[in-house]
Write an enzyme that holds these catalytic residues in place. Structure first.
Site, PDB file in Angstrom:
ATOM      1  CB  ILE A 179      -0.984  -0.015   1.193  1.00 13.38           C
ATOM      2  CG1 ILE A 179      -1.821  -1.296   1.173  1.00 13.38           C
ATOM      3  CG2 ILE A 179      -1.897   1.190   1.178  1.00 13.38           C
ATOM      4  CD1 ILE A 179      -2.555  -1.533  -0.137  1.00 13.38           C
ATOM      5  NE  ARG A 226       0.090   5.321  12.733  1.00 18.12           N
ATOM      6  CZ  ARG A 226       0.817   6.285  12.210  1.00 18.12           C
ATOM      7  NH1 ARG A 226       1.818   6.810  12.898  1.00 18.12           N
ATOM      8  NH2 ARG A 226       0.594   6.730  11.001  1.00 18.12           N
ATOM      9  CG  HIS A 269      -3.913  -2.194  12.186  1.00 19.74           C
ATOM     10  ND1 HIS A 269      -4.992  -2.346  11.334  1.00 19.74           N
ATOM     11  CD2 HIS A 269      -3.551  -0.897  12.094  1.00 19.74           C
ATOM     12  CE1 HIS A 269      -5.261  -1.187  10.769  1.00 19.74           C
ATOM     13  NE2 HIS A 269      -4.409  -0.297  11.212  1.00 19.74           N
TER      14      HIS A 269
END
Length: 770
Positions: free
Chosen positions: A443, A527, A708
């Protein structure tokens, strides 16, 4: 009359929680050390709030990962595969958050979604008719008692039972029965009642129960559940006063049943929905209900116009018959969506810093408004200074860049259209790119290593020259390209080592943004991001990515994607201006990106990815406003990408986009991207049925692994995903990619994940080709 805030950032002023979490996950610190840091930050939070003059501090809002996951854990919403894993309670909690792959335990992370229309991610609870709700822990009680013993006036905060279930998903078996998780509320309510009893025994006077679902249309279908649930909860612990908190929007017709719920207090958002002063408050004139007025925004960074907010508060008191004791002055929502304090910023000019108010300063604004409502003369000097500050900012905004506004006014309908339809473009692109079936790509980002962060920090401090820093970036890009070629990926990326964040990076290179040093905001878990702040008209002074993409392309004969963040995402993941519409701001950003896209094409980049993961996030909570938003969001994307030739492939990426929503799905079609990639690894291919039903004709890359999580799925697992995908969509239109970028992974994890992905794609070419 009192003052309160609904929540506060839980990251620590110097990101102490992030450091403690990552040290624990890496095995470098103990449970005791982690919990010590957590307690220190909870107590510091209470002190920060109290020091600003706020009467009531929220307890139970601190989390080691996510407050919705905390609620799932508290009420026993733990799927069997986690509950029976043999892990201790804390590691079970973290396994649900980020997966666990160690020894014989191999668990994926649970699904993640956006918290309403914010950029905060929550872990989706998973329930079924068999879910056995129970009080699995007493965290809300423990946190309240801790604050009380430390001398703070605390108000426990709970995610409301109906919001919790409305945000949940049915497990695989229940999905087949069109099961509505909210149907379980009668089973969950007694456990909430048990918790309220414990809070009463601990001495809680008020308990804040958050039900933001009430600001959505779908809450109307749960009117009877709200009535029965809150009737039961109000009787569970009579000594406890319930404050029903709504935020992020307006109650609208849901007020018809909310106004009669047996609660002691109601919180309304008067920042996002100021009209509620007229549509909601009068309904309580002849009641005893306390109204909590959300006058200070929990969602932006701008100073509150205190004089305007004071007038609103005074009007509320008048509508309540002059009874100030029925009013609480508060933040509109939790302050977790804002940075901690402007005191951590020392590089912004005095003029710019004067515009801002972060979480700590917003607490001060709440206290000032409370004092001014009691006695206006007590805060006259603060109100006067605030008035001057607001005027100065308005003057600055009104004298922005007229050339940008004129360029936007000159945009024509043809500027939003590609030269040819997708069918013709695809033929040209297929010849040019010459890719196999199931082409593999990522990505965009690859691991942001300690070395990358160290070089960036040294450069920002002036310890190394720009030449030295750029040479390092070139070496890093060369390393990333070689890694991808060794893995045999088909379409490559340069890895984005020069980027601190996918939005902040662009904010720092565009005119019209201010950016910070330490204004961190939690996105999920550990994060954190530093959102840029839109302060004036936006333009691009020079190329932002061309140098790095061109260099990367020079290193390989394979296709190198140019990587950009789309206009809607840049806006939604920034703090926008308050004086002009989001539509205007998005289209200004789109014009700046249009220049970048065209320059990338001129530099020989033939695949350009412009990501819009925040498209769904920006969707208004009320359905009546969806079409207008999606119309301008689609127009902004097309404005930024439609200036290229047919042979240039335009790619985009989406996650958490609720593709089952017909309007959102239509907007995806209307973007007219040549290929899109979507988050899908935890969705069991159900999303692809939506694309099948909509007869989506363009190329698509459903994610085959969760970025993740550090977990590395086998190639067999990824192949099975591709096989499942091929049941819905033609194989010639399917790509093979991760759910999202690999920035947060280690190289060992990323390389292993990509290796298995490439193996899965190659197997799919031989076994699934038709």
């Amino acid at each position: 009359m009192s003052s309160a805030v609904l929540g506060y950032p839980r990251i620590g002023p110097k990101r102490e929680v992030k450091k403690a979490l990552e040290a624990y996950w890496a095995g470098k610190s103990s449970v005791e050390e982690l919990l010590k840091v957590a307690k220190e930050q909870r107590l510091l939070t209470y002190e920060n709030i109290k020091s600003q003059g706020v009467d009531v501090v929220p307890t139970g809002t601190f989390t080691l990962y996510d407050h919705v996951l905390d609620a799932s854990n508290t009420f026993g919403i733990i799927p069997d595969k986690y509950a029976k894993s043999g892990l201790n309670p804390l590691d079970t909690y973290f396994a649900m958050a980020r997966g666990h792959q160690k020894g014989e335990v191999d668990l994926p992370a649970t699904e993640m979604q956006k918290w309403f229309d914010s950029n905060y991610h929550f872990l989706v609870p998973e329930v079924s008719e068999k879910t056995n709700f129970r009080l699995n822990d007493t965290k809300p009680v423990d946190d309240f008692v801790e604050a009380k013993q430390a001398g703070y006036n605390g108000r426990p905060v709970l995610v409301g039972p109906i919001t919790l279930l409305a945000l949940s998903k049915a497990d695989a078996d229940a999905q087949q029965k069109e099961f509505d998780p909210v149907s379980l509320v009668s089973k969950l309510t007694p456990v909430y009642a048990e918790l309220l009893e414990k809070l009463a025994q601990a001495g809680a006077e008020w308990v804040q129960i958050d039900e933001p679902i009430l600001c959505m249309d779908r809450a109307a279908q749960y009117a009877e559940q709200f009535k029965s649930t809150y009737a039961a909860l109000s009787k569970a612990a009579p000594s406890v006063k319930l404050l029903l908190a709504t935020y992020f929007g307006r109650l609208e017709s849901n007020l018809d049943f909310v106004k009669d719920l047996p609660v002691a207090g109601l919180h309304i958002d008067l920042d996002r929905a100021p009209e509620q002063i007229d549509t909601v408050v009068p309904h309580f004139a002849n009641k005893t209900t306390v109204l909590s007025l959300g006058l200070v925004s929990g969602r932006n960074v701008w100073k509150t116009d205190l004089n305007a907010a004071l007038k609103t508060a005074q009007k509320a008191v008048e509508l309540l018959g002059g009874d100030k004791n029925r009013v609480i002055i508060a933040s509109s929502s939790s302050l977790l969506h804002t940075p901690i304090t402007v005191k951590n910023e020392n590089k912004l000019s005095a003029e710019v810093i004067d515009w801002f108010s972060f979480a700590t300063e917003k607490c001060g604004e709440v206290a000032t408004l409370t004092a001014a409502l009691k006695d206006p003369s007590s805060a006259s000097s603060i109100l006067s200074a605030n008035e001057k500050s607001i005027k100065a900012r308005r003057d600055f905004e009104q004298n922005s860049d007229p050339a940008v506004r004129q360029r936007l006014a000159n945009v024509k309908p043809e500027d939003l259209k590609r030269q040819s339809a997708f069918k013709q473009r695809r033929e040209v692109q297929n010849k040019h790119l010459n890719l196999p079936l199931f082409p593999t790509t990522t990505i965009g980002s690859f691991p942001q290593t300690k070395e990358i962060r160290s070089y960036r920090a040294r450069f920002n401090k002036g310890e190394i020259t720009q030449e030295e820093y750029e040479k390092f970036l070139e070496d890093e890009i060369k390393f990333v390209v070689e890694k991808q070629e060794a893995l045999d990926l088909d379409v490559l990326v340069h890895g984005e080592p020069e980027r601190n964040d996918m939005v902040q990076y662009f904010g720092e290179l565009l005119d019209g943004f201010a950016f910070t040093q330490n204004a961190w905001v939690q996105s999920f878990g550990s994060r954190y991001v530093r959102p840029p702040i839109v302060v004036s008209d936006v333009s691009r002074p020079k190329a932002m990515t061309v140098r790095w993409s061109s260099y990367a392309q020079s290193l390989t004969k394979k296709t190198m994607k140019g990587m950009l963040t789309g206009p809607v995402t840049i806006l939604n993941w920034s703090f926008p201006r308050a004086d002009i519409s989001k539509e205007i701001q998005a289209k200004q950003i789109a014009l700046a990106l249009r220049d970048e896209v065209n320059d990338l094409e001129k530099a020989g980049i033939r695949s350009i990815q412009e990501d819009e993961p925040a498209l769904r996030e920006g969707l208004p909570l009320r359905e009546a406003e969806h079409k207008a938003y999606l119309d301008w969001a689609v127009a902004a994307f097309r404005l930024s990408t439609s200036g290229v030739r047919d042979e240039t492939q335009i790619v985009s990426h989406f996650c958490y986009s609720d593709f089952a929503n017909r309007q959102i799905m239509q907007s995806i079609l209307d973007l007219d991207a040549d290929m899109i990639s979507i988050e899908n690894s935890k969705s069991d291919a159900k999303i692809l049925k939506v694309f099948q039903n909509f007869e989506y004709a363009n190329d698509i890359g459903p994610g085959v692994f969760d970025i993740h999580s550090p977990r590395v799925p086998t190639s067999e697992e990824m192949f099975n995903r591709l096989k499942a995908f091929s049941a819905y969509l033609p194989v010639e239109r399917l790509w093979c990619n991760p759910d999202c970028g690999l920035k947060t992974r280690s190289w060992d994890e990323a390389a292993a994940q990509c290796k298995n992905m490439v193996e899965a794609a190659k197997r799919a070419r031989s076994e699934l080709a038709k």
